[in-house]
Design an enzyme around this catalytic site. Structure first.
Site, PDB file in Angstrom:
ATOM      1  N   SER A 149       0.862  -1.188   0.000  1.00  0.00           N
ATOM      2  CA  SER A 149       0.000   0.000   0.000  1.00  0.00           C
ATOM      3  C   SER A 149       0.893   1.231   0.000  1.00  0.00           C
ATOM      4  CB  SER A 149      -0.853   0.014   1.273  1.00  0.00           C
ATOM      5  OG  SER A 149      -1.525   1.245   1.421  1.00  0.00           O
ATOM      6  N   TYR A 162      -2.018  -0.415  10.494  1.00  0.00           N
ATOM      7  CA  TYR A 162      -2.121  -0.815   9.081  1.00  0.00           C
ATOM      8  C   TYR A 162      -0.811  -0.499   8.360  1.00  0.00           C
ATOM      9  CZ  TYR A 162      -3.978  -0.994   4.289  1.00  0.00           C
ATOM     10  OH  TYR A 162      -4.190  -1.300   2.963  1.00  0.00           O
TER      11      TYR A 162
HETATM   12  P1  NDP Z   1     -11.379  -5.839  -0.401  1.00  0.00           P
HETATM   13  O1  NDP Z   1     -11.935  -5.725   0.982  1.00  0.00           O
HETATM   14  O2  NDP Z   1     -12.307  -5.643  -1.537  1.00  0.00           O
HETATM   15  O3  NDP Z   1     -10.666  -7.259  -0.572  1.00  0.00           O
HETATM   16  C1  NDP Z   1      -9.961  -7.854   0.483  1.00  0.00           C
HETATM   17  C2  NDP Z   1      -9.882  -9.345   0.191  1.00  0.00           C
HETATM   18  O4  NDP Z   1      -9.158  -9.973   1.263  1.00  0.00           O
HETATM   19  C3  NDP Z   1     -11.236 -10.007   0.110  1.00  0.00           C
HETATM   20  O5  NDP Z   1     -11.270 -10.866  -0.989  1.00  0.00           O
HETATM   21  C4  NDP Z   1     -11.333 -10.808   1.404  1.00  0.00           C
HETATM   22  O6  NDP Z   1     -12.051 -11.998   1.176  1.00  0.00           O
HETATM   23  C5  NDP Z   1      -9.865 -11.148   1.628  1.00  0.00           C
HETATM   24  N1  NDP Z   1      -9.573 -11.532   3.000  1.00  0.00           N
HETATM   25  C6  NDP Z   1      -9.708 -10.812   4.140  1.00  0.00           C
HETATM   26  N2  NDP Z   1      -9.386 -11.571   5.199  1.00  0.00           N
HETATM   27  C7  NDP Z   1      -9.021 -12.787   4.703  1.00  0.00           C
HETATM   28  C8  NDP Z   1      -8.586 -13.994   5.301  1.00  0.00           C
HETATM   29  N3  NDP Z   1      -8.439 -14.130   6.621  1.00  0.00           N
HETATM   30  N4  NDP Z   1      -8.298 -15.041   4.495  1.00  0.00           N
HETATM   31  C9  NDP Z   1      -8.448 -14.938   3.159  1.00  0.00           C
HETATM   32  N5  NDP Z   1      -8.843 -13.820   2.537  1.00  0.00           N
HETATM   33  C10 NDP Z   1      -9.136 -12.760   3.317  1.00  0.00           C
HETATM   34  O7  NDP Z   1     -10.164  -4.816  -0.442  1.00  0.00           O
HETATM   35  P2  NDP Z   1      -9.021  -4.523  -1.536  1.00  0.00           P
HETATM   36  O8  NDP Z   1      -9.276  -5.245  -2.782  1.00  0.00           O
HETATM   37  O9  NDP Z   1      -8.853  -3.079  -1.570  1.00  0.00           O
HETATM   38  O10 NDP Z   1      -7.762  -5.131  -0.781  1.00  0.00           O
HETATM   39  C11 NDP Z   1      -6.794  -5.954  -1.408  1.00  0.00           C
HETATM   40  C12 NDP Z   1      -5.408  -5.560  -0.915  1.00  0.00           C
HETATM   41  O11 NDP Z   1      -5.094  -4.268  -1.394  1.00  0.00           O
HETATM   42  C13 NDP Z   1      -5.268  -5.501   0.609  1.00  0.00           C
HETATM   43  O12 NDP Z   1      -4.033  -6.096   0.985  1.00  0.00           O
HETATM   44  C14 NDP Z   1      -5.248  -4.003   0.888  1.00  0.00           C
HETATM   45  O13 NDP Z   1      -4.545  -3.699   2.072  1.00  0.00           O
HETATM   46  C15 NDP Z   1      -4.535  -3.505  -0.357  1.00  0.00           C
HETATM   47  N6  NDP Z   1      -4.732  -2.075  -0.624  1.00  0.00           N
HETATM   48  C16 NDP Z   1      -5.953  -1.573  -0.959  1.00  0.00           C
HETATM   49  C17 NDP Z   1      -6.111  -0.210  -1.174  1.00  0.00           C
HETATM   50  C18 NDP Z   1      -7.434   0.405  -1.500  1.00  0.00           C
HETATM   51  O14 NDP Z   1      -7.529   1.656  -1.510  1.00  0.00           O
HETATM   52  N7  NDP Z   1      -8.467  -0.382  -1.770  1.00  0.00           N
HETATM   53  C19 NDP Z   1      -4.971   0.713  -1.090  1.00  0.00           C
HETATM   54  C20 NDP Z   1      -3.735   0.075  -0.755  1.00  0.00           C
HETATM   55  C21 NDP Z   1      -3.623  -1.270  -0.549  1.00  0.00           C
HETATM   56  P3  NDP Z   1     -12.998 -12.765   2.224  1.00  0.00           P
HETATM   57  O15 NDP Z   1     -13.632 -11.721   3.109  1.00  0.00           O
HETATM   58  O16 NDP Z   1     -13.975 -13.472   1.326  1.00  0.00           O
HETATM   59  O17 NDP Z   1     -12.090 -13.717   2.944  1.00  0.00           O
END
Ligand code: NDP
Length: 250
Positions: A149, A162
């Site tokens: 991030s 975070y």
């Molecule tokens: P979302 O919340 O849309 O996606 C997060 C994903 O992580 C979901 O598919 C969720 O699936 C999965 N997840 C959460 N906990 C678990 C777990 N214990 N085991 C397996 N899967 C898990 O957010 P983003 O797409 O934005 O996030 C993706 C990545 O991008 C993250 O690492 C985030 O920190 C990073 N990021 C995002 C930014 C943004 O502005 N959106 C900016 C910078 C970085 P489920 O709940 O089905 O398990």
């Protein structure tokens, strides 16, 4: 055709494992890579979402294997990797993307949320690395893409924990890169991106503040495109760091 910058073999179809594929960046990455002809292995806890995504991808002519995954559980991660090996016989790329972002000030003492961020954003990445390293080592090749991030490059109020997890992901990625000559290691650091990530914020003031910032967010597909670029380079070209954020983000 050989890439003009390299003597290595051209890109081939890869087996790509994606954690957190049930929404946002993981889902968009899966769609992009499947459209490029790669086999995508989809991991997350919401198995129903993964099944729907896999059906969509296959209806569009792609190849996808959904598999329930909790990245905080090393056994679940090993089973996810084994399912990919059973189906495709090799693992070319792991995209460690799963993440949560329950932001709040430290003095709110939401210590359970601190633990959850460490468990998913940091331990989850370590579990992924541990699960694929033996296979990648025996293959003599592999690529680990860690989604960090811009919070891995800076620190802001409410984002201390975070940011700590994302700084840690960048640090361990650099260590992994230095330790291995047969692996490629890429850190992609998104800025504000449209997804479900802010849904994990329970602290209402912080949630409202983040909702206001999201007006300038870029689509998750922009990050999927960066993953596609990084893994599509010739095998001797290691793209280590990409920062992808809205042009309007400060
Ligand atoms: P979302 O919340 O849309 O996606 C997060 C994903 O992580 C979901 O598919 C969720 O699936 C999965 N997840 C959460 N906990 C678990 C777990 N214990 N085991 C397996 N899967 C898990 O957010 P983003 O797409 O934005 O996030 C993706 C990545 O991008 C993250 O690492 C985030 O920190 C990073 N990021 C995002 C930014 C943004 O502005 N959106 C900016 C910078 C970085 P489920 O709940 O089905 O398990």
């Amino acid at each position: 055709m050989t890439h003009p910058l390299s003597t290595a073999a051209p890109e081939t179809v890869k087996t790509v494992l994606i954690t957190g594929a049930s929404s946002g960046i993981g889902e968009a990455t899966a769609r992009r890579l499947a459209a490029a002809g790669h086999h995508v292995v989809l991991g997350a806890r919401r198995a129903g979402r993964l099944a729907t995504l896999a059906k969509d991808i296959e209806a569009a002519g792609g190849s996808a294997l959904p598999h329930a995954l909790d990245v905080t559980d090393p056994l679940s991660m090993r089973a996810f990797v084994q399912a990919a090996l059973d189906q495709y016989g090799r693992i070319d790329v792991l995209v460690n993307n799963a993440g949560v972002m329950p932001l709040s000030r430290l003095d709110a003492l939401r210590t359970d949320e601190w633990d959850r961020m460490i468990d998913v954003n940091l331990r989850g990445v370590l579990h992924g690395i541990a699960a694929v390293l033996p296979t990648m080592t025996s293959q003599g090749a592999g690529h680990i893409v860690n989604i960090a991030s811009v919070s891995g490059l800076r620190v802001d109020p409410t984002a201390a924990v975070y940011s700590a997890t994302k700084h840690a992901v960048r640090a361990l990625s650099e260590g992994l890169r230095q330790e291995s000559r047969h692996l490629r290691v890429t850190v992609i650091s998104p800025g504000l991106t449209r997804s479900e990530l802010a849904d994990t914020i329970a602290d209402q003031d912080t949630k409202d503040a983040v909702a206001g910032q999201m007006a300038i967010a870029i689509p998750a597909a922009a990050i999927g495109e960066a993953v596609h670029y990084a893994i599509g380079q010739p095998s001797d070209v290691d793209v280590n760091e990409l920062v992808v954020r809205p042009a309007a983000q400060g």
